[in-house]
Scaffold this motif. Structure first.
Motif, mmCIF file in Angstrom:
data_model
loop_
_atom_site.group_PDB
_atom_site.id
_atom_site.type_symbol
_atom_site.label_atom_id
_atom_site.label_comp_id
_atom_site.label_asym_id
_atom_site.label_seq_id
_atom_site.Cartn_x
_atom_site.Cartn_y
_atom_site.Cartn_z
ATOM 1 N N HIS A 50 0.893 -1.252 0.028
ATOM 2 C CA HIS A 50 -0.060 -0.034 0.003
ATOM 3 C C HIS A 50 0.878 1.448 -0.117
ATOM 4 N N HIS A 106 -4.407 9.050 -4.812
ATOM 5 C CA HIS A 106 -5.643 8.336 -4.409
ATOM 6 C C HIS A 106 -6.980 9.230 -4.615
ATOM 7 N N ASN A 142 2.095 4.978 -0.832
ATOM 8 C CA ASN A 142 1.406 6.129 -0.781
ATOM 9 C C ASN A 142 2.050 7.347 -1.576
#
Length: 201
Positions: A23, A60, A25
């Protein structure tokens, strides 16, 4: 954190697996070595797939409150929609992201400045949107959250500006927008409910 992947020889699965497992970022660094399959077959589809993977890994998107509800009202009222964005990503990548976020809504067109050279507030990008819509510019409302790029830009292009200014959503634009004075008519929204109410009247 720094993530490094080697040459994946035409399969994008290791990239998917890396994003699912770790994950990363927007603050992380991802180093992709080798051709990672982008030019493995030389097709546009490979390039677009790689772009979507990278875009989703570094940025995102979270839908704004009540966007789904607002889009349903527009659709039910037969109001067509399009997207004009200053993103550096392609229209294909943005379209895919929009489809994932709003699977029940279809945008008539998606324009990104990366593909059309011009950036908002330049009137040329709004003129392209008007041509794609097939409508008269006086029949188009343009919604945006940036006073300079969206509100002034759409006004100068002859569209009706709609300023989305939801202060419940954190944004670096709030302070900048507060410094810009507008001396022409526009609709000011504090939430998508305001747009829904304006349409229902």
């Amino acid at each position: 954190m720094v993530y490094i992947t080697g040459d994946i020889h035409g399969s994008l699965e290791p990239i998917y697996d890396m994003f699912a497992k770790y994950h990363p970022n927007k603050d992380d660094i991802i180093v992709i070595l080798g051709d990672v399959g982008v030019n493995y077959t030389g097709t546009l589809q490979d390039i677009e797939e790689a772009e979507c993977i990278i875009m989703n890994g570094v940025s995102h998107a979270v839908p704004l409150p009540k966007t789904d509800e607002m889009l349903k009202v527009l659709k039910n009222d037969g109001i067509r929609t399009g997207v004009v964005s200053n993103l550096c990503w392609s229209g294909t990548a943005l379209t895919r992201r929009l489809q994932e976020a709003f699977s029940e809504h279809h945008f008539d067109f998606v324009i990104t400045s990366s593909e059309y050279i011009f950036r908002k507030p330049d009137v040329h990008i709004f003129d392209m949107a008007v041509r794609k819509s097939g409508l008269d510019k006086t029949d188009i409302w343009y919604c945006g959250n940036n006073k300079e790029a969206d509100i002034i830009g759409s006004h100068e292009a002859g569209l009706f500006p709609v300023f989305y200014d939801d202060r419940s959503v954190p944004s670096r634009l709030h302070e900048r927008n507060d410094k810009i004075m507008i001396d022409f008519p526009y609709l000011h929204l504090s939430s998508w409910d305001d747009l829904i109410n304006a349409i229902m009247q």
